[in-house]
Design a protein around this motif. Structure first.
Motif, short mmCIF file in Angstrom:
data_model
loop_
_atom_site.label_atom_id
_atom_site.label_comp_id
_atom_site.label_asym_id
_atom_site.label_seq_id
_atom_site.Cartn_x
_atom_site.Cartn_y
_atom_site.Cartn_z
N LEU A 1 0.83 -1.20 0.00
CA LEU A 1 0.00 0.00 0.00
C LEU A 1 0.86 1.25 0.00
CD1 LEU A 1 -2.69 1.57 0.33
CD2 LEU A 1 -2.44 1.23 2.80
N ALA A 2 1.90 1.27 0.82
CA ALA A 2 2.77 2.44 0.91
C ALA A 2 3.43 2.74 -0.43
CB ALA A 2 3.83 2.22 1.99
N LYS A 3 3.85 1.68 -1.14
CA LYS A 3 4.45 1.88 -2.45
C LYS A 3 3.45 2.47 -3.43
CE LYS A 3 7.87 -1.84 -2.03
NZ LYS A 3 8.32 -3.16 -2.57
N ALA A 4 2.21 1.99 -3.38
CA ALA A 4 1.17 2.51 -4.25
C ALA A 4 0.90 3.98 -3.95
CB ALA A 4 -0.11 1.69 -4.10
N LEU A 5 0.85 4.33 -2.68
CA LEU A 5 0.59 5.72 -2.29
C LEU A 5 1.74 6.62 -2.76
CD1 LEU A 5 -0.79 5.23 1.32
CD2 LEU A 5 -2.08 5.67 -0.78
#
Length: 309
Positions: free
Chosen positions: A221-225
């Motif tokens: 999720l952090a990478k996507a954000l």
């Protein structure tokens, strides 16, 4: 025959204006442009802007003839070719079409917020409604003539988000092969990206402490954000099914949203000033709570991303 100078000037001004509008759309669009000329529209989220799930279609009286009576033809990006190609849905007299946004949500932004790709030279009268839960509907106006867009600003509270749109044919004259309004696609111009996480992966039943296996999901999720840049505003929403008391579900959903926020700040270095949280409990289902499959979909954490425009 010579045309009067004032008429020539008016035609040239009209042409110049339409060309300028088209150029403005191309120059300032940070997403993807759909359509041409006066019908060109910039959608900041591109292909993510469109309603992508059919909830319900009722053709009403004088239904369109097959194959122009399939509600799923209104999903995804516009793909109209011609009146003989079955790539749009004709609603029929009093026909009703309900669509859902699953990878984005409709929000209010300056200017137009919702755009309907209606086939043909003129937009047939269609009443529009939006909803957060697919049950309570808010009328937002009609499209007709040369108008295909709606600004929801005067009708909705600031910061509210909507998952569903309903279109009802409102014209008086309909019938034949293409009965009623002809819908190719429906787009949220005002939109935020939705990244939805399954609560079963993150939490044990009735708990708000993250499970060890949540680590991999939240790192992804952090990478996507991060891909949306460091200026995007992020809202973390907690949702539950309708099992248990409403008060307990509201408390649990807020605690779960906060747990995800704390992880992103402490474990991935995400700027906490960009993150906000909100728990909705059972109030905003995306599926029916009448069966386990639907309840599982409703037990979720939605991460909504508003890219900088």
């Amino acid at each position: 025959m010579k045309l009067p100078i004032f008429l020539i000037s008016a035609v040239l001004l009209c042409f110049a204006g339409s060309q300028a509008n088209a150029l403005d759309t191309e120059m300032f669009c940070t997403g993807k442009i759909y359509g041409k000329g006066k019908k060109a529209i910039c959608l900041p989220l591109g292909e993510l802007s469109f309603a992508d799930q059919l909830v319900h279609f009722s053709p009403g009286k004088k239904a369109s003839k097959a194959p122009f009576d399939q509600g799923a033809q209104a999903l995804g990006e516009p793909n109209y070719k011609n009146t003989r190609s079955p790539d749009f849905i004709s609603l029929g007299c009093d026909g009703e079409l309900v669509l859902q946004f699953t990878d984005n949500v409709l929000v209010d932004v300056p200017g137009m917020d919702l755009y309907v790709f209606e086939v043909g030279p003129f937009v047939e009268k269609t009443a529009l409604f939006i909803s957060q839960d697919g049950e309570q509907w808010l009328p937002i106006g009609t499209i007709e003539g040369s108008r295909s867009d709606i600004d929801i600003a005067p009708l909705v509270p600031a910061g509210e988000r909507y998952n569903f749109v309903r279109l009802v044919n409102a014209g008086k004259s309909c019938g034949g092969q293409h009965s009623g309004a002809d819908i190719d696609a429906v787009a949220a111009v005002g939109a935020e990206v939705r990244l939805s996480l399954n609560s079963a992966v993150l939490f044990d039943v009735g708990q708000s402490d993250l499970k060890p296996e949540a680590d991999q999901e939240l790192q992804q999720l952090a990478k996507a954000l991060a891909s949306y840049g460091d200026k995007a505003a992020i809202t973390i929403e907690g949702h539950t099914d309708s099992t248990g008391s409403e008060a307990d579900n509201l408390k649990l959903s807020q605690a779960r949203a906060e747990a995800v926020r704390i992880y992103l700040v402490t474990k991935t270095g995400t700027d906490g000033d960009r993150l906000s949280t909100k728990g909705y409990g059972e109030k905003r289902p995306v599926a029916s709570n009448d069966d386990e499959q639907g309840r599982a979909l409703n037990r979720r954490v939605d991460v909504l991303v508003a890219p900088k425009r």
